[in-house]
Design a protein around this motif. Sequence first.
Motif, PDB file in Angstrom:
ATOM      1  N   ALA A 101       0.787  -1.088  -0.073  1.00 38.22           N
ATOM      2  CA  ALA A 101       0.049   0.009  -0.006  1.00 38.22           C
ATOM      3  C   ALA A 101       0.910   1.181  -0.102  1.00 38.22           C
ATOM      4  CB  ALA A 101      -0.864   0.162   1.286  1.00 38.22           C
ATOM      5  N   ALA A 102       2.210   1.222   0.363  1.00 37.87           N
ATOM      6  CA  ALA A 102       2.922   2.329   0.558  1.00 37.87           C
ATOM      7  C   ALA A 102       3.402   2.776  -0.929  1.00 37.87           C
ATOM      8  CB  ALA A 102       4.051   2.201   1.503  1.00 37.87           C
ATOM      9  N   TYR A 103       3.377   1.633  -1.695  1.00 34.99           N
ATOM     10  CA  TYR A 103       4.086   1.877  -3.026  1.00 34.99           C
ATOM     11  C   TYR A 103       3.088   2.586  -4.177  1.00 34.99           C
ATOM     12  CZ  TYR A 103       8.342  -0.531  -2.683  1.00 34.99           C
ATOM     13  OH  TYR A 103       9.886  -1.124  -2.411  1.00 34.99           O
ATOM     14  N   THR A 104       1.606   2.065  -4.002  1.00 35.15           N
ATOM     15  CA  THR A 104       0.887   2.556  -4.963  1.00 35.15           C
ATOM     16  C   THR A 104      -0.617   2.833  -4.670  1.00 35.15           C
ATOM     17  OG1 THR A 104      -0.053   2.076  -7.017  1.00 35.15           O
ATOM     18  CG2 THR A 104       0.585   0.313  -5.886  1.00 35.15           C
ATOM     19  N   ASP A 105      -1.347   3.690  -4.993  1.00 38.10           N
ATOM     20  CA  ASP A 105      -2.656   4.015  -4.627  1.00 38.10           C
ATOM     21  C   ASP A 105      -3.560   3.110  -5.700  1.00 38.10           C
ATOM     22  OD1 ASP A 105      -1.861   5.813  -2.984  1.00 38.10           O
ATOM     23  OD2 ASP A 105      -1.866   7.544  -4.370  1.00 38.10           O
ATOM     24  N   ASP A 106      -2.942   2.518  -6.613  1.00 39.47           N
ATOM     25  CA  ASP A 106      -4.047   1.879  -7.876  1.00 39.47           C
ATOM     26  C   ASP A 106      -4.208   0.358  -7.292  1.00 39.47           C
ATOM     27  OD1 ASP A 106      -4.760   0.305  -9.943  1.00 39.47           O
ATOM     28  OD2 ASP A 106      -3.789   1.740 -11.342  1.00 39.47           O
ATOM     29  N   PRO A 107      -5.667   0.234  -7.099  1.00 43.04           N
ATOM     30  CA  PRO A 107      -5.914  -1.047  -6.320  1.00 43.04           C
ATOM     31  C   PRO A 107      -5.604  -2.262  -7.376  1.00 43.04           C
ATOM     32  CG  PRO A 107      -8.131   0.308  -6.922  1.00 43.04           C
ATOM     33  CD  PRO A 107      -6.674   1.069  -7.068  1.00 43.04           C
ATOM     34  N   ALA A 108      -5.691  -2.151  -8.663  1.00 48.55           N
ATOM     35  CA  ALA A 108      -5.331  -3.263  -9.502  1.00 48.55           C
ATOM     36  C   ALA A 108      -3.958  -3.448  -9.282  1.00 48.55           C
ATOM     37  CB  ALA A 108      -5.922  -2.886 -10.759  1.00 48.55           C
ATOM     38  N   VAL A 109      -3.018  -2.488  -9.230  1.00 50.92           N
ATOM     39  CA  VAL A 109      -1.637  -2.587  -9.066  1.00 50.92           C
ATOM     40  C   VAL A 109      -1.173  -3.549  -8.026  1.00 50.92           C
ATOM     41  CG1 VAL A 109       0.381  -1.784  -8.934  1.00 50.92           C
ATOM     42  CG2 VAL A 109      -0.940  -0.846 -10.693  1.00 50.92           C
ATOM     43  N   ARG A 110      -2.217  -3.105  -6.719  1.00 48.86           N
ATOM     44  CA  ARG A 110      -2.097  -3.680  -5.361  1.00 48.86           C
ATOM     45  C   ARG A 110      -2.245  -5.165  -5.364  1.00 48.86           C
ATOM     46  NH1 ARG A 110      -4.325   0.125  -0.713  1.00 48.86           N
ATOM     47  NH2 ARG A 110      -3.106   2.287  -1.209  1.00 48.86           N
ATOM     48  N   THR A 111      -3.336  -5.619  -6.174  1.00 47.45           N
ATOM     49  CA  THR A 111      -3.818  -6.947  -6.362  1.00 47.45           C
ATOM     50  C   THR A 111      -2.567  -7.818  -6.996  1.00 47.45           C
ATOM     51  OG1 THR A 111      -6.099  -6.336  -6.294  1.00 47.45           O
ATOM     52  CG2 THR A 111      -5.485  -8.307  -7.212  1.00 47.45           C
ATOM     53  N   VAL A 112      -2.162  -7.162  -8.049  1.00 47.46           N
ATOM     54  CA  VAL A 112      -1.054  -8.001  -8.694  1.00 47.46           C
ATOM     55  C   VAL A 112       0.167  -8.420  -7.973  1.00 47.46           C
ATOM     56  CG1 VAL A 112       0.669  -7.888 -10.825  1.00 47.46           C
ATOM     57  CG2 VAL A 112      -1.562  -7.136 -11.031  1.00 47.46           C
ATOM     58  N   ALA A 113       0.674  -7.184  -7.143  1.00 45.25           N
ATOM     59  CA  ALA A 113       1.668  -7.198  -6.334  1.00 45.25           C
ATOM     60  C   ALA A 113       1.609  -8.180  -5.082  1.00 45.25           C
ATOM     61  CB  ALA A 113       2.017  -5.814  -5.617  1.00 45.25           C
ATOM     62  N   LEU A 114       0.286  -7.917  -4.492  1.00 47.19           N
ATOM     63  CA  LEU A 114       0.064  -9.134  -3.445  1.00 47.19           C
ATOM     64  C   LEU A 114       0.041 -10.665  -3.843  1.00 47.19           C
ATOM     65  CD1 LEU A 114      -2.519  -6.880  -1.475  1.00 47.19           C
ATOM     66  CD2 LEU A 114      -0.345  -7.514  -0.660  1.00 47.19           C
ATOM     67  N   GLY A 115      -0.196 -10.864  -5.169  1.00 51.88           N
ATOM     68  CA  GLY A 115      -0.137 -12.230  -5.588  1.00 51.88           C
ATOM     69  C   GLY A 115       0.923 -12.502  -5.977  1.00 51.88           C
ATOM     70  N   LEU A 116       2.233 -11.880  -5.976  1.00 47.91           N
ATOM     71  CA  LEU A 116       3.482 -12.191  -6.270  1.00 47.91           C
ATOM     72  C   LEU A 116       4.480 -12.016  -4.906  1.00 47.91           C
ATOM     73  CD1 LEU A 116       3.954 -10.163  -9.574  1.00 47.91           C
ATOM     74  CD2 LEU A 116       3.367 -12.657  -9.209  1.00 47.91           C
ATOM     75  N   ILE A 117       4.023 -11.542  -4.044  1.00 47.31           N
ATOM     76  CA  ILE A 117       5.070 -11.230  -2.769  1.00 47.31           C
ATOM     77  C   ILE A 117       5.451 -12.509  -2.085  1.00 47.31           C
ATOM     78  CG2 ILE A 117       3.384 -10.697  -0.918  1.00 47.31           C
ATOM     79  CD1 ILE A 117       4.998  -8.158  -0.402  1.00 47.31           C
ATOM     80  N   ALA A 118       4.575 -13.658  -2.336  1.00 47.95           N
ATOM     81  CA  ALA A 118       4.918 -14.812  -1.571  1.00 47.95           C
ATOM     82  C   ALA A 118       6.225 -15.353  -1.937  1.00 47.95           C
ATOM     83  CB  ALA A 118       3.910 -15.732  -1.548  1.00 47.95           C
ATOM     84  N   TYR A 119       6.433 -15.230  -2.924  1.00 43.86           N
ATOM     85  CA  TYR A 119       7.716 -15.816  -3.887  1.00 43.86           C
ATOM     86  C   TYR A 119       9.050 -15.276  -3.310  1.00 43.86           C
ATOM     87  CZ  TYR A 119       4.392 -17.349  -7.534  1.00 43.86           C
ATOM     88  OH  TYR A 119       3.189 -18.168  -7.944  1.00 43.86           O
ATOM     89  N   ILE A 120       8.965 -13.965  -2.945  1.00 43.08           N
ATOM     90  CA  ILE A 120      10.114 -13.624  -2.280  1.00 43.08           C
ATOM     91  C   ILE A 120      10.209 -14.095  -0.858  1.00 43.08           C
ATOM     92  CG2 ILE A 120      11.150 -11.411  -1.446  1.00 43.08           C
ATOM     93  CD1 ILE A 120       9.263  -9.966  -3.005  1.00 43.08           C
ATOM     94  N   ALA A 121       9.489 -14.281  -0.102  1.00 44.43           N
ATOM     95  CA  ALA A 121       9.580 -15.021   1.150  1.00 44.43           C
ATOM     96  C   ALA A 121       9.972 -16.447   1.009  1.00 44.43           C
ATOM     97  CB  ALA A 121       8.365 -14.994   2.000  1.00 44.43           C
ATOM     98  N   VAL A 122       9.690 -17.219  -0.034  1.00 39.72           N
ATOM     99  CA  VAL A 122       9.989 -18.714  -0.059  1.00 39.72           C
ATOM    100  C   VAL A 122      11.270 -18.693  -0.395  1.00 39.72           C
ATOM    101  CG1 VAL A 122       9.554 -20.423  -1.705  1.00 39.72           C
ATOM    102  CG2 VAL A 122       7.507 -19.492  -0.874  1.00 39.72           C
ATOM    103  N   TYR A 123      12.085 -17.829  -1.501  1.00 38.18           N
ATOM    104  CA  TYR A 123      13.353 -18.133  -1.834  1.00 38.18           C
ATOM    105  C   TYR A 123      14.558 -17.456  -1.136  1.00 38.18           C
ATOM    106  CZ  TYR A 123      13.459 -13.651  -4.731  1.00 38.18           C
ATOM    107  OH  TYR A 123      13.662 -12.337  -5.114  1.00 38.18           O
ATOM    108  N   GLN A 124      14.112 -16.790  -0.002  1.00 35.56           N
ATOM    109  CA  GLN A 124      15.186 -16.026   0.485  1.00 35.56           C
ATOM    110  C   GLN A 124      16.550 -17.004   1.078  1.00 35.56           C
ATOM    111  OE1 GLN A 124      15.740 -12.425   1.338  1.00 35.56           O
ATOM    112  NE2 GLN A 124      14.111 -12.909  -0.312  1.00 35.56           N
ATOM    113  N   PHE A 125      16.226 -17.820   1.627  1.00 36.54           N
ATOM    114  CA  PHE A 125      17.263 -18.826   2.097  1.00 36.54           C
ATOM    115  C   PHE A 125      18.226 -19.474   0.845  1.00 36.54           C
ATOM    116  CE2 PHE A 125      18.930 -23.475   2.875  1.00 36.54           C
ATOM    117  CZ  PHE A 125      19.405 -23.215   3.951  1.00 36.54           C
ATOM    118  N   PHE A 126      17.618 -19.768  -0.024  1.00 38.53           N
ATOM    119  CA  PHE A 126      18.481 -20.427  -1.305  1.00 38.53           C
ATOM    120  C   PHE A 126      19.291 -19.095  -1.752  1.00 38.53           C
ATOM    121  CE2 PHE A 126      14.929 -23.097  -0.715  1.00 38.53           C
ATOM    122  CZ  PHE A 126      15.811 -24.274  -0.374  1.00 38.53           C
TER     123      PHE A 126
END
Length: 449
Positions: A352-377
């Motif tokens: 939410a701090a990045y953008t006011d556009d709800p459609a952009v927020r939806t796309v971003a929230l659908g991708l953010i889990a991948y970052i958490a998954v690969y951190q260790f590797f």
Amino acid sequence: HCAADGPGKPDPAMLFAAARGLVAHALPILIAQLSSIGMMVVDTAVLGHVGAADLAAVAIGGGLHVSVVFALVGILQAVSPVVAHLHGARRDGEVAGVLQQGFWLALLLCLPGIAFLLHPGIVLGLASMEPAVEAKVRQYLGLLAWGLPAALCYRTFYAFCNALGKPRVLMGIGLASLGIHALLAWGFALQGWLGAGLGVAGCALSNITVAWLACLSAAFYLWRGPLGARYRPFAGWRPPRWASWRELLRLGLPMGLSNLVEITSFTLIALFIASLGATVVAGHRVVANLAALCYMLPLSLAIATLAAVGQAVGARDWRRARAAVVAGMGLAAVLSTALGGLLWLAAEPVVAAYTDDPAVRTVALGLIAYIAVYQFFDALQTVAGHALRAYRVTFLPMVVQTFCFWGVGLAGGWWLCYRWAPPLGVGGFWIASVASLILAAAMLGPMLR
């Protein structure tokens, strides 16, 4: 040498000392790196309030610019293991000559970099994008070309300071640069300080200004600072020497290609998904920014590990080198995993701090889990790759990373995005990126061992 001399296993006290030294070295680097990547975050945050076309333009143009800079900087990073070895071997009288040759090489490398940024059509032609977005991308890159000489010379200075374990000046310059850029980007892009709100062009002008200010600050520090007093890099200035360049290029070209492969495996995603629309590209840009921020933690520890291992190898202290490797990989893996968990928990307010556009927020929230998954590797492969550089092993890691990041990450991501049934869209690229990092860690770790 390790096999011949029998390095042995470092004891707990040595590991603790190595970890403490790495943290002390890595913390200022982390702040400097976060300041650098924070400039990209500022661009994204500012342009998120201008419009989707400007945000998509900085996603594509910023990705291409960072790819060029990282590739060329990777070549110049050869200064770091060479200087670290000389310092560890107590041959400090040869250090200034290496830095001077690094500056000459930086100026030479500017030429192809500027040519590409002024004429990016060969890459932009790979993707189909809206004409308005492409025009903004070309304008953004054309302006950034004039900051490239300053950026490359500053990064040569950056590698020099890190190799000697003196990163605090980099932290100071980085924080000042971020503050100045935040003010100028806001004023140029949104507030019309130059007559009208310039959008993406305003962010580019701010980046150019800050690049030259950072370069001049580095020059002043080398002239009047403690490293300048000790090494006197401006005294007895030598012309370009092919023998020195040959050593730097032998190490640096594979490092530059490794940097290019690694960074483009993420930045080119924005180009390849341009046909999916500005909203998808903008949402991906938000998550790519977050991924870059998270990457700064293992990267900072990796840079500190390179310096520590390089100095130990120069001194032929194999146990200390091994202790630095073990401590670096352990710290990076634990801390990056914890960071991924925190990002998962704070996903919604961060996006939410990045953008006011709800459609952009939806796309971003659908991708953010991948970052958490690969951190260790990601942490493991990053530190392993930099530790190998400290041993002057650069070609085989380049081959591994090219296969993993372009073969699995980009090619596999394109297939999942467009050819899988049903097509996975932008998520396919992120799934392939996770797989590429796991594979890179599985190959570089045993190579280092």
